[in-house]
Design an enzyme around this catalytic site. Structure first.
Site, PDB file in Angstrom:
ATOM      1  N   GLU A 274       9.080  31.143 -42.148  1.00 19.76           N
ATOM      2  CA  GLU A 274       9.773  32.152 -42.980  1.00 19.76           C
ATOM      3  C   GLU A 274      10.497  33.189 -42.140  1.00 19.76           C
ATOM      4  O   GLU A 274      10.231  34.387 -42.255  1.00 19.76           O
ATOM      5  CB  GLU A 274       8.745  32.914 -43.833  1.00 19.76           C
ATOM      6  CG  GLU A 274       7.840  32.089 -44.686  1.00 19.76           C
ATOM      7  CD  GLU A 274       6.728  32.944 -45.315  1.00 19.76           C
ATOM      8  OE1 GLU A 274       6.550  34.121 -44.944  1.00 19.76           O
ATOM      9  OE2 GLU A 274       6.044  32.419 -46.176  1.00 19.76           O
ATOM     10  N   PRO A 275      11.425  32.794 -41.284  1.00 22.75           N
ATOM     11  CA  PRO A 275      12.126  33.814 -40.490  1.00 22.75           C
ATOM     12  C   PRO A 275      13.106  34.615 -41.344  1.00 22.75           C
ATOM     13  O   PRO A 275      13.711  34.080 -42.274  1.00 22.75           O
ATOM     14  CB  PRO A 275      12.882  32.982 -39.450  1.00 22.75           C
ATOM     15  CG  PRO A 275      13.147  31.683 -40.158  1.00 22.75           C
ATOM     16  CD  PRO A 275      11.947  31.441 -41.029  1.00 22.75           C
ATOM     17  N   ARG A 277      14.616  38.317 -39.939  1.00 25.68           N
ATOM     18  CA  ARG A 277      15.390  39.056 -38.938  1.00 25.68           C
ATOM     19  C   ARG A 277      16.073  38.154 -37.910  1.00 25.68           C
ATOM     20  O   ARG A 277      17.241  38.358 -37.579  1.00 25.68           O
ATOM     21  CB  ARG A 277      14.440  40.009 -38.204  1.00 25.68           C
ATOM     22  CG  ARG A 277      15.143  40.931 -37.222  1.00 25.68           C
ATOM     23  CD  ARG A 277      14.116  41.675 -36.347  1.00 25.68           C
ATOM     24  NE  ARG A 277      12.976  42.143 -37.066  1.00 25.68           N
ATOM     25  CZ  ARG A 277      12.822  43.381 -37.557  1.00 25.68           C
ATOM     26  NH1 ARG A 277      13.759  44.278 -37.388  1.00 25.68           N
ATOM     27  NH2 ARG A 277      11.716  43.713 -38.192  1.00 25.68           N
ATOM     28  N   ARG A 313      16.440  52.080 -40.773  1.00 25.34           N
ATOM     29  CA  ARG A 313      15.487  51.676 -39.733  1.00 25.34           C
ATOM     30  C   ARG A 313      15.196  52.763 -38.692  1.00 25.34           C
ATOM     31  O   ARG A 313      14.042  52.968 -38.337  1.00 25.34           O
ATOM     32  CB  ARG A 313      15.945  50.377 -39.050  1.00 25.34           C
ATOM     33  CG  ARG A 313      16.150  49.207 -40.029  1.00 25.34           C
ATOM     34  CD  ARG A 313      16.303  47.869 -39.321  1.00 25.34           C
ATOM     35  NE  ARG A 313      15.082  47.497 -38.667  1.00 25.34           N
ATOM     36  CZ  ARG A 313      14.862  47.575 -37.377  1.00 25.34           C
ATOM     37  NH1 ARG A 313      15.817  47.970 -36.572  1.00 25.34           N
ATOM     38  NH2 ARG A 313      13.696  47.262 -36.873  1.00 25.34           N
ATOM     39  N   TYR A 317      11.361  53.696 -38.589  1.00 24.87           N
ATOM     40  CA  TYR A 317      10.560  53.088 -37.503  1.00 24.87           C
ATOM     41  C   TYR A 317      10.993  53.572 -36.128  1.00 24.87           C
ATOM     42  O   TYR A 317      10.689  52.915 -35.128  1.00 24.87           O
ATOM     43  CB  TYR A 317      10.698  51.553 -37.517  1.00 24.87           C
ATOM     44  CG  TYR A 317      10.769  50.919 -38.876  1.00 24.87           C
ATOM     45  CD1 TYR A 317       9.654  50.904 -39.711  1.00 24.87           C
ATOM     46  CD2 TYR A 317      11.928  50.291 -39.321  1.00 24.87           C
ATOM     47  CE1 TYR A 317       9.714  50.307 -40.961  1.00 24.87           C
ATOM     48  CE2 TYR A 317      11.996  49.695 -40.562  1.00 24.87           C
ATOM     49  CZ  TYR A 317      10.895  49.710 -41.381  1.00 24.87           C
ATOM     50  OH  TYR A 317      10.951  49.115 -42.612  1.00 24.87           O
ATOM     51  N   CYS A 343      21.196  65.439 -45.544  1.00 25.54           N
ATOM     52  CA  CYS A 343      20.555  66.722 -45.264  1.00 25.54           C
ATOM     53  C   CYS A 343      19.086  66.580 -44.904  1.00 25.54           C
ATOM     54  O   CYS A 343      18.201  67.068 -45.621  1.00 25.54           O
ATOM     55  CB  CYS A 343      20.740  67.628 -46.475  1.00 25.54           C
ATOM     56  SG  CYS A 343      22.486  67.911 -46.723  1.00 25.54           S
ATOM     57  N   GLU A 344      18.838  65.880 -43.834  1.00 24.43           N
ATOM     58  CA  GLU A 344      17.482  65.746 -43.297  1.00 24.43           C
ATOM     59  C   GLU A 344      17.601  65.571 -41.806  1.00 24.43           C
ATOM     60  O   GLU A 344      18.482  64.835 -41.335  1.00 24.43           O
ATOM     61  CB  GLU A 344      16.796  64.485 -43.838  1.00 24.43           C
ATOM     62  CG  GLU A 344      16.417  64.571 -45.273  1.00 24.43           C
ATOM     63  CD  GLU A 344      15.284  63.611 -45.622  1.00 24.43           C
ATOM     64  OE1 GLU A 344      14.470  63.280 -44.738  1.00 24.43           O
ATOM     65  OE2 GLU A 344      15.234  63.219 -46.785  1.00 24.43           O
ATOM     66  N   TYR A 372      17.626  43.934 -42.627  1.00 24.39           N
ATOM     67  CA  TYR A 372      16.987  45.158 -43.112  1.00 24.39           C
ATOM     68  C   TYR A 372      17.924  46.360 -42.986  1.00 24.39           C
ATOM     69  O   TYR A 372      17.487  47.477 -42.740  1.00 24.39           O
ATOM     70  CB  TYR A 372      15.660  45.405 -42.370  1.00 24.39           C
ATOM     71  CG  TYR A 372      14.724  44.220 -42.438  1.00 24.39           C
ATOM     72  CD1 TYR A 372      14.126  43.864 -43.641  1.00 24.39           C
ATOM     73  CD2 TYR A 372      14.458  43.429 -41.319  1.00 24.39           C
ATOM     74  CE1 TYR A 372      13.281  42.757 -43.729  1.00 24.39           C
ATOM     75  CE2 TYR A 372      13.621  42.326 -41.393  1.00 24.39           C
ATOM     76  CZ  TYR A 372      13.033  42.002 -42.594  1.00 24.39           C
ATOM     77  OH  TYR A 372      12.205  40.907 -42.678  1.00 24.39           O
TER      78      TYR A 372
HETATM   79  N1  LLP Z   1       7.255  36.471 -44.431  1.00 23.41           N
HETATM   80  C1  LLP Z   1       6.591  37.533 -44.930  1.00 23.41           C
HETATM   81  C2  LLP Z   1       5.416  37.304 -45.759  1.00 23.41           C
HETATM   82  C3  LLP Z   1       7.035  38.837 -44.643  1.00 23.41           C
HETATM   83  O1  LLP Z   1       6.352  39.884 -45.117  1.00 23.41           O
HETATM   84  C4  LLP Z   1       8.182  39.024 -43.832  1.00 23.41           C
HETATM   85  C5  LLP Z   1       8.678  40.360 -43.517  1.00 23.41           C
HETATM   86  C6  LLP Z   1       8.848  37.876 -43.346  1.00 23.41           C
HETATM   87  C7  LLP Z   1       8.346  36.624 -43.652  1.00 23.41           C
HETATM   88  C8  LLP Z   1      10.080  37.968 -42.485  1.00 23.41           C
HETATM   89  O2  LLP Z   1       9.784  38.616 -41.298  1.00 23.41           O
HETATM   90  P1  LLP Z   1      10.880  38.664 -40.123  1.00 23.41           P
HETATM   91  O3  LLP Z   1      11.100  37.252 -39.648  1.00 23.41           O
HETATM   92  O4  LLP Z   1      12.101  39.257 -40.659  1.00 23.41           O
HETATM   93  O5  LLP Z   1      10.234  39.512 -39.081  1.00 23.41           O
HETATM   94  N2  LLP Z   1      12.002  46.540 -42.751  1.00 23.41           N
HETATM   95  C9  LLP Z   1      11.365  46.224 -41.490  1.00 23.41           C
HETATM   96  C10 LLP Z   1      10.832  44.810 -41.444  1.00 23.41           C
HETATM   97  C11 LLP Z   1       9.869  44.497 -42.571  1.00 23.41           C
HETATM   98  C12 LLP Z   1       9.375  43.088 -42.576  1.00 23.41           C
HETATM   99  C13 LLP Z   1       8.624  42.774 -43.834  1.00 23.41           C
HETATM  100  N3  LLP Z   1       8.142  41.435 -43.936  1.00 23.41           N
HETATM  101  C14 LLP Z   1      12.364  46.491 -40.358  1.00 23.41           C
HETATM  102  O6  LLP Z   1      13.483  46.887 -40.629  1.00 23.41           O
HETATM  103  O7  LLP Z   1      12.012  46.346 -39.183  1.00 23.41           O
END
Ligand code: LLP
Length: 421
Positions: A274-275, A277, A313, A317, A343-344, A372
């Protein structure tokens, strides 16, 4: 290369970024179809040695249908976490049986709608959810195909807010309880439980925690088989990190593929991935214009027209996005704070960073913003969502119009107030 400096101007593929700014204004998200295809291809190639697999794109990273369409061409289905993402996946041309429904807070209505749509698989996050899903499936005369999400209790060594397998994480069933919970869920008549799912966090660049988690999942598969359960599927989640700073290395996807092959040898299951990013981050930039350069001691403020509502982001983070002028006029750097108009004080993209020279009116990009970015945008400060632009070769298309007028149109006064207004 998809975003490249040529003849002194930053291009998205064959298109000058100033041309896009002229057409759509700023701020705007600009996507490169080529970058997306390159990332998809590298993921697919890295996992080529795995014969039985299902690739799913985590829609939350960027739900634009053009992205979903492109990825489905590489064989990706979708990993969704809401009814809205179900609609986005369908709008992006993903077949229901290529969709996996994850997420810790599915509503009954969302589960029912997903069953009615013929969703391929559910990743169950807790026992009660499994019971309700079973009942909803029974009421429809079907069995819901499902995996149990397990928290392997492994620190992903990423930002705390995007770690999902710590002892106090809300996700999945804690590892020590996995076998008894699996036993109870496997006995439910409306579920067809086929295995387990794991996802330990996001923006992971060191493969070691992923490897540790997968080993624990391998041991769990053996334990479940020891109890006579037929385990046919394991979802290994997403989480692969990318390089956000020039010179930094992202996760090595080839090494990841080799690690998965090594660690899962002998599991005899279909693996799911499940990629999010990894596929889309480098395919997008946030194009912005310098509004003002405000002198200050010890460092000036470069005030741009993008803000934390457009790209959250950094505020959330402390994430780094490279700030790159579109037409650099000198290689000289100066130290500045790059901030937005909201305004923050948290509306900051770079604190005391050495950046290339920019002046009032110059265009610049916040790089690596395809994941994201638009997906997490809000309308804070009554700022409209920014438009998105799709570039493929020498052509660009505006693929979402988002105007302040549309924002105001979506709101109305309550009864009584309307008459007096
Ligand atoms: N599968 C599940 C169950 C997840 O919760 C997520 C991400 C993914 C797959 C995909 O993960 P990735 O491959 O994108 O790392 N908003 C944050 C990232 C939150 C990720 C949430 N879950 C940011 O901007 O860094």
């Amino acid at each position: 290369m998809s975003f490249q400096m040529r003849d002194g101007t930053l291009h998205a593929e064959g298109v000058l970024l100033p041309a896009i700014a002229d057409a759509v204004g700023t701020p705007a998200y600009v996507y490169s179809a080529t970058a997306l295809r390159d990332a998809a291809r590298s993921f697919v190639d890295a996992l080529a040695p795995i014969a039985r697999k299902q690739l799913l794109y985590a829609v939350k990273a960027n739900p634009h249908p053009a992205i979903l369409h492109t990825l489905s061409g590489f064989g990706f289905g979708a990993d969704i976490v809401s009814g809205g993402e179900l609609q986005a996946a369908r709008a992006g041309g993903i077949a229901p049986d290529a969709i996996v429904y994850s997420g810790v807070g599915k509503t009954r209505e969302e589960m029912a709608a997903a069953l009615d749509a013929g969703i391929g698989r559910f990743n169950i996050e807790h026992e009660r959810e499994g019971e309700v899903l079973s009942a909803l499936a029974r009421a429809r005369g079907v069995r819901a195909t499902a995996l149990l999400r397990v928290n392997p209790l492994v620190d992903a060594h990423t930002h705390a807010k995007i770690s999902t397998a710590l002892t106090d994480s809300k996700f999945g069933i804690p590892y020590p309880e996995a076998v008894p919970v699996y036993r109870r869920l496997a006995a439910l008549p409306g579920l067809k439980l086929q295995g387990v799912a794991v996802h330990i966090g996001s923006q992971i660049t060191d493969l070691a925690p992923l490897c540790t988690a997968y080993r624990k999942i391998g041991a769990l598969v053996t334990a479940l088989r020891g109890q006579e359960y037929s385990i046919t599927h394991v979802d290994l989640g997403g989480g692969l990190g990318v390089a956000y700073r020039a010179g930094e290395a992202g996760a090595d996807v080839v090494a990841y593929g080799a690690m998965v092959v090594r660690e899962t040898a002998g599991w005899d299951v279909t693996l799911l991935f499940e990629p999010g990013r990894f596929l889309v981050a480098a395919a997008g930039v946030l194009l912005t214009r310098v509004l003002w350069v405000k002198p200050a001691q010890p460092h000036p403020f470069v005030i741009v027209d993008a803000a934390m509502n457009d790209l959250a982001r950094p505020a959330l983070y402390d994430a780094w996005h490279d700030f790159v002028p579109v037409r650099p006029c000198s290689s000289e750097r100066f130290v500045a704070h790059v901030v937005g108009p909201v305004c923050e004080s948290g509306d900051s993209f770079a604190h005391a960073r050495a950046i290339e020279h920019v002046e009032e009116g110059d265009l610049a990009v916040l790089a690596t913003a395809g994941a994201y970015g638009a997906a997490m945008a809000s309308t804070y400060n009554a700022r409209a969502l920014v438009p998105e632009v799709w570039v493929d070769g020498d052509r660009f298309d505006i693929v979402s119009d988002r105007t302040p007028a549309a924002l105001v149109r979506s709101q109305r006064l309550p009864h009584g107030m309307a008459e007096s207004a």
